[in-house]
Design an enzyme around this catalytic site. Structure first.
Site, mmCIF file in Angstrom:
data_model
loop_
_atom_site.group_PDB
_atom_site.id
_atom_site.type_symbol
_atom_site.label_atom_id
_atom_site.label_comp_id
_atom_site.label_asym_id
_atom_site.label_seq_id
_atom_site.Cartn_x
_atom_site.Cartn_y
_atom_site.Cartn_z
ATOM 1 N N GLU B 56 33.535 45.257 21.736
ATOM 2 C CA GLU B 56 34.564 45.368 20.703
ATOM 3 C C GLU B 56 34.792 44.050 19.964
ATOM 4 O OE1 GLU B 56 34.833 46.480 23.795
ATOM 5 O OE2 GLU B 56 35.266 48.625 23.692
ATOM 6 N N PHE B 118 45.966 55.257 32.797
ATOM 7 C CA PHE B 118 44.609 54.726 32.744
ATOM 8 C C PHE B 118 44.292 54.190 31.348
ATOM 9 C CE2 PHE B 118 39.986 55.459 32.080
ATOM 10 C CZ PHE B 118 39.542 54.471 32.938
ATOM 11 N N GLN B 119 43.774 53.013 31.278
ATOM 12 C CA GLN B 119 43.392 52.348 30.027
ATOM 13 C C GLN B 119 44.544 52.305 29.017
ATOM 14 O OE1 GLN B 119 39.566 53.973 28.717
ATOM 15 N NE2 GLN B 119 38.518 52.468 29.992
ATOM 16 N N LYS B 168 46.366 59.460 21.697
ATOM 17 C CA LYS B 168 45.382 60.543 21.590
ATOM 18 C C LYS B 168 46.037 61.893 21.310
ATOM 19 C CE LYS B 168 44.793 61.296 26.564
ATOM 20 N NZ LYS B 168 43.919 61.022 27.705
ATOM 21 N N MET B 475 29.273 19.907 20.311
ATOM 22 C CA MET B 475 30.415 19.217 19.725
ATOM 23 C C MET B 475 31.316 18.646 20.821
ATOM 24 S SD MET B 475 31.664 18.179 16.945
ATOM 25 C CE MET B 475 31.484 19.063 15.399
#
Lengths: 168, 570
Positions: B56, B118-119, B168, B475
């Site tokens: 993602e 969940f999630q 959802k 760097m």
């Protein structure tokens, strides 16, 4: 932290969209710049789609100017203003619980009445005084009652309104 | 979707896709998961191309690169929980650089919110400090309005990322699709009028200046003000410096351009800024990479600040004159009001600095990243869309790949997000099909998001990925060497893969540059290959530092033009 600039209390008045999370968004702007919020009062306005928020916060002037701009940048904030020192109607309500055996009750009540306080609760050993007014008045009563033993204080924080026809 | 009696019944997810189509969205970057299945289902058969990514974070950087390459919001679609939290770095990157982006996250059902389902992650809460605005949809019927608002917020004013969390049950709900509801943004204002008095004041200050400098920032690129800035600079005869993200706002090959200023800016840009008597910033925010110690930045000079965001005015220091508004409108107004001052002596002085302190590197002593970039610049005629990652190679690319056009320089500035460059180049290529897109990355940053090689291959994007491979976090090593007595800690990237084999394992073409003599022939081969992505592994010398350098928190006068004498530290 603030480069030695003087810290003072500021009174910020906000008019915000009444959306979930708006308090988080506002509080975060203060927190990110290290301002402590001393009190915060929020309530639905006359139009239920909007809310008033009054915030007392401590910090330096220059940072506050920045914070106000960042508050005004929030999509949910209609306006945010520093109204410190402006002539507005300002009220606060406090409930002050004093340890108070019956023999001292009259004395405590005298003080409370001098401040137009009312008795919200009374028991054998304690007394709850309710007082409304400007913050300084509430502070003064709190100090006086503390000599008798204040057990607890709960304050609403400042509730503000512009004078005349102006809308806050 | 079913059309009945003039109205349209559809699911919330279909409403999302339909609204995206109405916004002109052609690409969505993302990866599905349980709570996002209805949303991904609605993409099937739509006009939108799903660019499926491997992570993602990659999706957000692709959307970001897409947006920076064309100016239109990049769109991300991911699932709830970890899918959503993985977008945070990309959202933060876009927010820091004012990039328009709309991120749609799947979410658990409304009734399960706050239940540790969940999630389930409170992503609109987590993202709060790094978005321009965010939404948690609770009623599917709001979807068309919310999406319209999100795009409006994302692309207008000072652009930025907007997050929409869609539970959802909302995406599965059946609604009547209506897109006529007015936007509800009573607190959102975009400055639309330029204050004439401020313009007059700026014009007076400019006319009086003898040593003026224009500072061009990302706002010029975002606003599309290049033509106005150019006309103004030419008529007023004022030298121009640009920020890292201002590359493309004013042609760096223009005689008045001094290139980038700041920590690793050109010596002549920094000398001009240190010595100017007026500096006018257009669409830049006095970032610490250019002002270093703000208390010692242009102390004697008049400061004029043009910015669309009122919150930027006075943030770093007080300025003498502020013009709040769109860069293009502001500069056009200034050009009408401005009277050229006498800058001939000043320009002669600046030109002397340019001649005395050119950017340089040594082609001897092993393969240098600067050499690779310099050659790439020559071979591409400076016309490539250059996308960088973060670190030494980024600074060398900014120095040696001069940018002349808007949308041709894409780099993570404010956030400094390693891992940005490669996925951003995929998005940029999708926004500019048919154009040459080169990603210049380091071996450290490339490894943070190289899983998107799969995306580049499946999308057949012909990006050229040039890996400046010094097997160091270069760097940080440079800082540890210069300022920490060369006590190297955590910078040796032992264990790097073979990038050629790695790329080939994805079915991607790969080339290697081992020595200076390889640079031109290998780059030529890579540039000629357009049948998909290719990776060029440039095995550069391990220890090479970026100069000029102004140490953090110093003043421009403390600039090190070349490495300090050895002995201290090494």
């Amino acid at each position: 932290m603030n480069g030695g600039r003087p810290v003072r209390k500021h009174l910020v008045s906000l008019y915000v969209a009444n959306n979930p999370g708006v308090i988080n968004r506002v509080a975060q702007v203060f927190a990110r710049r290290g301002f402590n919020i001393d009190s915060m009062v929020g309530s639905e306005s006359h139009d239920p789609a909007f809310s008033h928020m009054n915030i007392v916060a401590s910090g330096d002037e220059r940072t506050l100017v920045q914070i106000l701009k960042q508050l005004n940048r929030l999509v949910d904030v209609v306006h945010a203003r520093d109204i410190t020192g402006e002539d507005v109607i300002e009220r606060e309500l406090a409930l002050i619980k004093v340890r108070c055996p019956p023999e001292r009750r009259a004395e405590v009540l005298d003080i409370a009445h001098a401040f137009r306080g009312t008795v919200a609760d009374l028991s054998e050993t304690a007394l709850v005084v309710q007082v409304t007014g400007r913050t300084e008045k509430v502070d003064a009563l709190h100090r006086l009652l503390d000599r008798y033993g204040v057990v607890d204080v709960v304050r609403t924080g400042k509730v503000l309104m512009a004078r005349g026809e102006e809308v806050t | 979707m079913a059309e009945a009696g003039g109205t349209l019944r559809c699911t919330g997810a279909q409403a999302v896709v339909r609204s995206l189509e109405r916004q002109g969205v052609k690409h969505v970057f993302g990866l599905p998961g349980g709570a996002a299945i209805p949303l991904f289902d609605a993409l099937v058969g739509s006009s939108i191309r799903l660019v499926q990514t491997r992570h993602e974070q990659g999706a957000t950087h692709m959307a970001d690169g897409f947006a920076r390459a064309c100016g239109e919001p990049g769109v991300v679609l991911v699932t709830s929980g970890p899918g959503a939290t993985n977008t945070i770095t990309g959202i933060f990157t876009a927010q820091m650089d004012s990039v328009p982006m709309v991120v749609i996250t799947g979410q658990q059902a409304v009734g399960s919110l706050g239940m540790d389902s969940f999630q389930e992650a409170d992503v609109s809460g987590i993202a709060l400090p790094v978005v321009k605005h965010s939404y948690l949809v609770k009623n599917a019927a709001d979807i068309p309005r919310v999406i319209r608002e999100a795009f409006h917020l994302s692309r207008t004013g000072r652009p930025g990322p907007v997050l929409i969390d869609v539970p959802k049950d909302c995406s599965a709900a059946s609604i009547e699709y209506r897109d006529d509801e007015a936007m509800r943004l009573p607190g959102y204002r975009v400055p639309d009028e330029i204050d004439g008095a401020a313009v007059e004041q700026a014009a007076r200050l400019l006319a009086a200046a003898r040593r003026p400098v224009l500072l061009v920032g990302h706002g010029v690129v975002i606003s599309g003000a290049e033509a106005e800035v150019r006309a103004f600079a030419e008529r007023m005869r004022i030298p121009v410096v640009n920020t890292l993200l201002g590359k493309g706002g004013f042609p760096e090959t223009h005689p008045l351009s001094l290139g980038m200023l700041g920590m690793h800016g050109t010596a002549y840009a920094n000398k001009a800024v240190a010595d100017c008597d007026l500096i006018m910033s257009i669409g830049a925010r006095w970032d610490d990479r250019i002002t270093l110690d703000p208390a010692r930045f242009c102390t004697g000079a008049v400061k004029i600040h043009v910015d669309i965001d009122p919150a930027e005015i006075g943030k770093v220091f007080a300025v003498d004159c502020a013009i709040v508004g769109d860069a293009r409108a502001a500069v056009a107004a200034l050009d009408r009001a401005g009277r050229p001052g006498d800058t001939a002596d000043w320009i002669a002085r600046v030109e002397a600095w340019r001649a005395a302190y050119p950017l340089r590197y040594d082609r001897r002593g092993g393969l240098k990243t600067q050499h690779v970039i310099d050659e790439l610049y020559r071979l591409t005629g400076g016309r490539a869309v250059v996308v960088t990652d973060v670190g030494q190679h980024q600074m060398w690319a900014a120095q040696f790949y001069r940018t002349d056009e808007r949308f041709h320089w894409i780099s993570s500035g404010g956030a400094g997000t390693m891992g940005f460059g490669f996925p951003a180049s995929i998005g940029a290529q999708l926004a500019r099909p048919g154009e040459l897109v080169c990603a210049i990355v380091g071996d450290g940053g490339f490894q943070m998001t190289f899983a998107e090689l799969a995306t580049a291959v499946t999308q057949k994007v012909p990006v050229k990925v040039i890996v400046s491979n010094n097997r160091y976090l270069g760097m940080v090593r440079q800082w540890q060497n210069l300022f920490w007595d060369n006590r190297l800690s955590g910078v040796d990237l032992a264990g790097n893969p073979d990038f050629v084999k790695l790329a080939e394992s994805y079915g991607c073409r790969a080339f290697r540059i081992r020595r200076a003599a390889d640079v031109r022939p290998v780059l030529e081969k890579a540039l000629a290959y357009s049948d998909g992505p290719c990776v060029v592994d440039a095995e550069v010398v391990k220890e090479e530092d970026v100069f000029p350098m102004v140490p953090a928190g110093a003043s421009l006068a403390d600039m090190l033009i070349a490495p300090p004498r050895k002995g201290r530290g090494r």
